[in-house]
Design an enzyme around this catalytic site. Structure first.
Site, PDB file in Angstrom:
ATOM      1  N   ASP A  17      -0.642  -0.611  -4.418  1.00 57.81           N
ATOM      2  CA  ASP A  17      -2.259  -0.103  -4.055  1.00 57.81           C
ATOM      3  C   ASP A  17      -2.163   1.410  -3.477  1.00 57.81           C
ATOM      4  O   ASP A  17      -1.766   1.497  -2.345  1.00 57.81           O
ATOM      5  CB  ASP A  17      -2.986  -1.104  -3.320  1.00 57.81           C
ATOM      6  CG  ASP A  17      -4.397  -0.501  -3.090  1.00 57.81           C
ATOM      7  OD1 ASP A  17      -4.905   0.370  -3.670  1.00 57.81           O
ATOM      8  OD2 ASP A  17      -4.950  -1.238  -2.238  1.00 57.81           O
ATOM      9  N   ASP A  38     -10.440  -0.833  -8.323  1.00 56.90           N
ATOM     10  CA  ASP A  38     -10.748  -1.557  -6.912  1.00 56.90           C
ATOM     11  C   ASP A  38     -11.879  -0.664  -6.555  1.00 56.90           C
ATOM     12  O   ASP A  38     -13.308  -0.974  -6.753  1.00 56.90           O
ATOM     13  CB  ASP A  38      -9.835  -1.329  -5.922  1.00 56.90           C
ATOM     14  CG  ASP A  38     -10.040  -1.960  -4.526  1.00 56.90           C
ATOM     15  OD1 ASP A  38     -11.051  -2.257  -4.492  1.00 56.90           O
ATOM     16  OD2 ASP A  38      -9.225  -2.088  -3.751  1.00 56.90           O
ATOM     17  N   LYS A  44       0.932  -1.284  -0.005  1.00 51.90           N
ATOM     18  CA  LYS A  44       0.082  -0.066  -0.185  1.00 51.90           C
ATOM     19  C   LYS A  44       0.898   1.172  -0.037  1.00 51.90           C
ATOM     20  O   LYS A  44       1.787   1.261   0.823  1.00 51.90           O
ATOM     21  CB  LYS A  44      -1.020   0.035   1.305  1.00 51.90           C
ATOM     22  CG  LYS A  44      -1.910  -1.090   0.983  1.00 51.90           C
ATOM     23  CD  LYS A  44      -3.037  -0.805   2.135  1.00 51.90           C
ATOM     24  CE  LYS A  44      -4.299  -1.734   1.890  1.00 51.90           C
ATOM     25  NZ  LYS A  44      -5.309  -1.320   0.925  1.00 51.90           N
ATOM     26  N   GLU A 102      -3.071  -0.432  -8.202  1.00 52.22           N
ATOM     27  CA  GLU A 102      -4.718  -0.413  -7.773  1.00 52.22           C
ATOM     28  C   GLU A 102      -5.030   0.744  -7.686  1.00 52.22           C
ATOM     29  O   GLU A 102      -4.316   1.813  -6.957  1.00 52.22           O
ATOM     30  CB  GLU A 102      -4.917  -1.292  -6.589  1.00 52.22           C
ATOM     31  CG  GLU A 102      -4.788  -2.734  -6.638  1.00 52.22           C
ATOM     32  CD  GLU A 102      -5.131  -3.412  -5.429  1.00 52.22           C
ATOM     33  OE1 GLU A 102      -6.127  -2.966  -4.757  1.00 52.22           O
ATOM     34  OE2 GLU A 102      -4.709  -4.579  -5.206  1.00 52.22           O
ATOM     35  N   LYS A 106     -14.137  -7.365  -4.561  1.00 49.78           N
ATOM     36  CA  LYS A 106     -14.338  -7.528  -3.015  1.00 49.78           C
ATOM     37  C   LYS A 106     -15.920  -8.010  -2.861  1.00 49.78           C
ATOM     38  O   LYS A 106     -16.790  -7.005  -3.076  1.00 49.78           O
ATOM     39  CB  LYS A 106     -14.040  -6.492  -2.538  1.00 49.78           C
ATOM     40  CG  LYS A 106     -12.496  -5.895  -2.475  1.00 49.78           C
ATOM     41  CD  LYS A 106     -12.197  -4.946  -1.492  1.00 49.78           C
ATOM     42  CE  LYS A 106     -10.664  -4.800  -1.207  1.00 49.78           C
ATOM     43  NZ  LYS A 106     -10.138  -3.840  -2.233  1.00 49.78           N
TER      44      LYS A 106
END
Length: 352
Positions: free
Chosen positions: A181, A232, A151, A207, A259
């Site tokens: 991400d 995402d 991240k 992402e 997700k």
């Protein structure tokens, strides 16, 4: 049949950083179905500040769902009525699948649930200071991960690049796949330049480089990017088949990330997968910080989809008070140990 719901606060073992802030705890909800013969459980994996159904009437909606189940309203009718509550859709369809399964925790029997096959997953590196992120990277590599997702967007970009370079000095792209991400942390003006810098490090993908809802800006990025882009958050709140098709045709992303708790469970994921494959868009599946109940359902579903990419399913060990389950991470893969018992009791939930 009786239907009830229970709220549970999951406590992180250590604070976990994203570009939206530091997470110390995460609330989730369980729908429990009971008949004289069987039991079923589903998790409504709400993510505050991100889920489209993060609304003041969430608990009231769950109460209404449980009342309707007790009155005999069908799963299909409930699912259709819950379009604006994708996490509850996921909880409902999982609870019914659990209720009608021979084993309430084996929803999709397969080689995975028999312990004969594993799912390749990425190792997740949370945001934090340089030392903390370096420590996590080292830990994931020692644990045998060959795909690491980092991240980015919380500390300065230069430091993040240095961290990624330090991995690349040791491991080539064929040895360790790197994903990043940014959770929408880049501005549209700076995004392309940052993507060019990142692409020099032989990354697999990034992402959500910019915040969702900027379709034209994202379409431009996906067209010009030297680095594959995975959508995402962009998928959240896109409900109808027509809207989904429009999004994919407008933005033309290289990948989408699914997700189930945020996009309407298994049905919602199936819908996106079918459209993605028609548009030659790659995809993978990721958990959304659910407990092991939701993670188990997502993992079993994911295995049936036969994706060869590493999935984002390594979040089961984040909490001090998770439900004990047969899921375990071994050498960069998610495994299911059928000999290990589930511990599912509300007394256990309240341990911290």
């Amino acid at each position: 049949m009786t239907a009830t719901f229970q709220k549970h606060i999951l406590i992180f073992k250590r604070p976990s950083g994203t570009s939206r802030g530091i997470l110390n705890s995460k609330e989730t909800y369980f729908i429990i179905l009971k008949t004289e013969e069987s039991f079923g459980v589903g998790e409504c994996g709400l993510l505050r500040g991100l889920s489209i159904d993060d609304r003041p009437d969430y608990d009231a909606e769950l109460e209404g769902v449980c009342e309707n189940i007790a009155l005999g309203v069908s799963e299909e009718d409930l699912y259709e009525a819950l379009t604006e509550f994708p996490s509850i859709q996921f909880g409902v369809e999982t609870a019914f699948k659990s209720l009608h399964s021979e084993n309430p925790f084996e929803l999709f029997p397969s080689e995975f649930t028999r312990g004969e096959a594993a799912i390749p997953i990425n190792g997740l590196v949370w945001m934090g200071d340089k030392g903390f992120m370096k420590e996590q990277i080292s830990e994931k590599l020692k644990q045998g991960f060959t795909c690491i997702k980092m991240k980015i967007g919380a500390i300065d970009f230069k430091t993040e690049i240095e961290l990624l370079k330090s991995i690349r000095k040791e491991f080539s792209a064929s040895e360790v796949e790197l994903r990043v991400d940014s959770n929408g942390a880049f501005s549209p003006k700076e995004a392309l330049e940052k993507l060019k810098v990142l692409s020099d490090l032989n990354l697999h993908s990034i992402e959500q480089p910019i915040k969702q809802g900027q379709w034209q800006e994202m379409a431009r990025l996906c067209e010009e990017t030297p680095l594959p882009i995975a959508l995402d958050e962009e998928l959240i709140g896109v409900f109808s088949e027509e809207e989904k098709k429009n999004l994919l045709e407008t933005i033309k992303p290289q990948f989408i990330i699914l997700k189930p708790s945020l996009i309407g469970g298994f049905r919602g994921s199936d819908s996106w997968i079918n459209l993605a494959e028609k548009h030659n868009t790659g995809w993978w599946i990721t958990s959304a910080l659910e407990s092991n109940v939701g993670l188990n359902a997502i993992a079993q579903y994911t295995y049936t989809k036969n994706s060869k990419l590493p999935q984002g399913l390594g979040t089961g060990s984040l909490y001090t008070n998770n439900i004990e389950s047969p899921l375990q991470v071994l050498n960069g893969t998610l495994n299911y140990n059928p000999k290990k018992e589930w511990i599912f009791s509300f007394d256990y939930f309240h341990r911290s």
